[in-house]
Design an enzyme around this catalytic site. Structure first.
Site, PDB file in Angstrom:
ATOM      1  N   ASN A 114       0.804  -1.226   0.000  1.00 42.71           N
ATOM      2  CA  ASN A 114       0.000   0.000   0.000  1.00 42.71           C
ATOM      3  C   ASN A 114       0.836   1.275   0.000  1.00 42.71           C
ATOM      4  O   ASN A 114       0.326   2.347  -0.321  1.00 42.71           O
ATOM      5  CB  ASN A 114      -0.941   0.017   1.211  1.00 42.71           C
ATOM      6  CG  ASN A 114      -2.024  -1.035   1.081  1.00 42.71           C
ATOM      7  OD1 ASN A 114      -2.335  -1.490  -0.025  1.00 42.71           O
ATOM      8  ND2 ASN A 114      -2.590  -1.449   2.205  1.00 42.71           N
ATOM      9  N   GLU A 154       8.019  -2.321  -2.451  1.00 45.55           N
ATOM     10  CA  GLU A 154       7.358  -3.050  -3.537  1.00 45.55           C
ATOM     11  C   GLU A 154       7.033  -2.086  -4.681  1.00 45.55           C
ATOM     12  O   GLU A 154       6.019  -1.420  -4.649  1.00 45.55           O
ATOM     13  CB  GLU A 154       6.097  -3.726  -3.004  1.00 45.55           C
ATOM     14  CG  GLU A 154       6.456  -4.763  -1.929  1.00 45.55           C
ATOM     15  CD  GLU A 154       5.273  -5.574  -1.417  1.00 45.55           C
ATOM     16  OE1 GLU A 154       4.217  -5.615  -2.072  1.00 45.55           O
ATOM     17  OE2 GLU A 154       5.409  -6.170  -0.360  1.00 45.55           O
ATOM     18  N   ASP A 221       1.320 -14.777  -4.846  1.00 49.16           N
ATOM     19  CA  ASP A 221       0.667 -13.723  -5.647  1.00 49.16           C
ATOM     20  C   ASP A 221       1.021 -13.778  -7.136  1.00 49.16           C
ATOM     21  O   ASP A 221       0.955 -12.762  -7.832  1.00 49.16           O
ATOM     22  CB  ASP A 221       0.977 -12.306  -5.102  1.00 49.16           C
ATOM     23  CG  ASP A 221       0.427 -12.075  -3.702  1.00 49.16           C
ATOM     24  OD1 ASP A 221      -0.483 -12.838  -3.300  1.00 49.16           O
ATOM     25  OD2 ASP A 221       0.885 -11.151  -3.028  1.00 49.16           O
TER      26      ASP A 221
END
Ligand SMILES: *[C@@H]1O[C@H](CO)[C@@H](O)[C@H](O)[C@H]1NC(C)=O
Ligand SMILES: *[C@@H]1O[C@H](CO)[C@@H](O)[C@H](O)[C@H]1NC(C)=O
Length: 405
Positions: A114, A154, A221
């Site tokens: 996020n 990320e 993922d």
């Protein structure tokens, strides 16, 4: 002639016994590095997870997620109410788990999905901002008595990153952190991308491996509701059908091999284990094959409350009579209920993954995360059946957990 043959065999077997025992002395202690998602304290009912739900003997390292990064290189606490002494005091209660296991290492983690990539990209490109981040992290670790720091960006040079030089700048950032940590012996780790095609753009693998104590490979993922078709998110190997979709390198094995071939020290790699499923709503409930069309993510669960994701705890509670379908090629299970396609890891696939990591001499395992295992044991397999499967599989092969002391 006969005698010399016998002697020869004896000499060979003595040698191999010796080689084996030397190797075992170094390699039998494996890392289990587990992440704590601190926002899970707000989940309802059986899903509510707090620091006291962590079994302090389950993992060798535990990381508190997450801190956030500011544009000037300073850090902020994402949820002060949850973490600070005038609220729920999460940081201190987390670090206090060491009172129950002196061998345990507690880590504070910065970043996560996020947070995006842009701020990270800007901060690591600027020497003044890097130096601010180093000072702030050091002060944070000392204030709350953590044992180390985890960088979960990320990802370098991906998503909303603004700088293709992220790869080099990330190394500078980590070198400066390491230099500051050295006098205190603090641990430095990073969570990294596992897909082969993403590695070259983001990571100088050999340099990372020199600097970091742990490389936590996010081996999950690979597929999800962000695709427009069905796929398993923790496929160890590709299936034949993956080749037809040009996806034969889009799997964990190819990624791990690439990390190793680019110079990562296997003993620093922790193989990522997901305790959650990625789920799909099938466009046509009669087409349940890989690459079948979907209308979206699977229905949200009561605790994780997000379409396309289900914790193992949500699965075992809602689907006690599920019938797993084992994919022999990808070495993972899924099940289908109505128009819901649910791909996850069970005890069998975790056993396969443990064997795989051992065959590559990896340092151990990373687990994302505590809160989606069946941490209360409500499904009758005991508490933490998935993380305990890592323990059981290691013990069966003669391995134990790393002693951090
Ligand atoms: C796979 O790659 C080939 C060659 O680049 C291309 O012609 C083909 O359309 C691709 N197939 C799919 C399903 O993307
Ligand atoms: C399922 O979907 C895939 C992908 O669209 C398609 O290739 C396949 O023919 C479909 N199978 C059935 C039984 O409809």
């Amino acid at each position: 002639m006969k005698l010399s043959v016998c002697l020869c065999i004896f000499a060979l077997s003595a040698l191999s016994v010796q080689a084996k025992s030397v190797k075992n002395a170094q390699d039998t202690g494996k890392v289990i590095y587990c992440y704590f998602e601190s926002w899970t304290v707000y989940r309802p009912g059986n899903g509510k997870f707090d620091v006291e739900n962590i079994d302090p003997n389950l993992c060798t390292h535990i990381a508190f997620t997450f801190l956030g990064l500011n544009a000037d290189g300073s850090i902020h606490i994402l949820d002060p109410w949850e973490s600070d002494p005038d609220g729920l005091n999460g940081f201190q209660r987390f670090v206090a788990l060491k009172n129950q296991n002196a061998n345990l290492k507690t880590i504070i983690s910065l970043g996560g999905w996020n947070e995006g990539s842009q701020t990270y990209s800007e901060v690591v490109a600027d020497a003044t901002k890097r130096s601010t981040l180093v000072k702030e992290v050091l002060a944070f670790i000392q204030k709350y008595n953590f044992d180390g720091f985890d960088f979960d960006w990320e990802y370098p040079a991906k998503r909303d990153s603004v700088n293709p030089a992220d790869k080099e700048n990330f190394i500078l950032m980590l070198q400066e952190l390491k230099a500051a940590f050295q006098p205190y012996g603090y641990i430095l780790s990073a969570a990294v991308n596992s897909a082969k095609v993403n590695i070259d753009g983001s990571y100088d693998v050999a340099a990372l491996s020199q600097i970091l104590d742990h490389i936590n490979i996010m081996a999950y993922d690979f597929h999800g509701a962000f695709d427009n078709y069905v796929g398993h998110h923790t496929l160890l190997y590709s299936a034949e059908i993956d080749a037809q979709y040009n996806n034969s390198e889009w799997n964990i094995d190819t990624g791990v091999n690439y990390w190793l071939s680019q110079g990562a020290d296997p003993s620093k790699i922790n193989f990522g284990i997901a305790t959650y499923a990625r789920t799909f709503t099938l466009a046509d409930a009669t087409n349940t094959s890989l690459y079948a069309p979907i209308s979206g993510g699977g229905t949200a669960g009561p605790y994780t409350r997000q379409d396309g994701v289900l914790g193992y705890n949500e699965i075992c509670e809602a689907y006690p009579n599920r019938v797993d379908i084992w994919d022999d090629e990808q070495q993972v299970p899924h099940f289908v209920v109505g128009n819901q396609w649910i791909g996850y890891d069970d005890k069998k696939s975790l056993g396969v993954k443990v064997d795989y990591a051992l065959s590559k001499n990896l340092g151990g395992f990373m687990v994302w995360s505590f809160d989606t295992d069946d941490f209360t044991g409500l499904c009758g397999e005991g508490k933490y059946p998935l993380i305990n499967t890592i323990h059981t599989s290691l013990a069966e092969k003669g391995y134990s957990l790393k002693n951090n002391n």
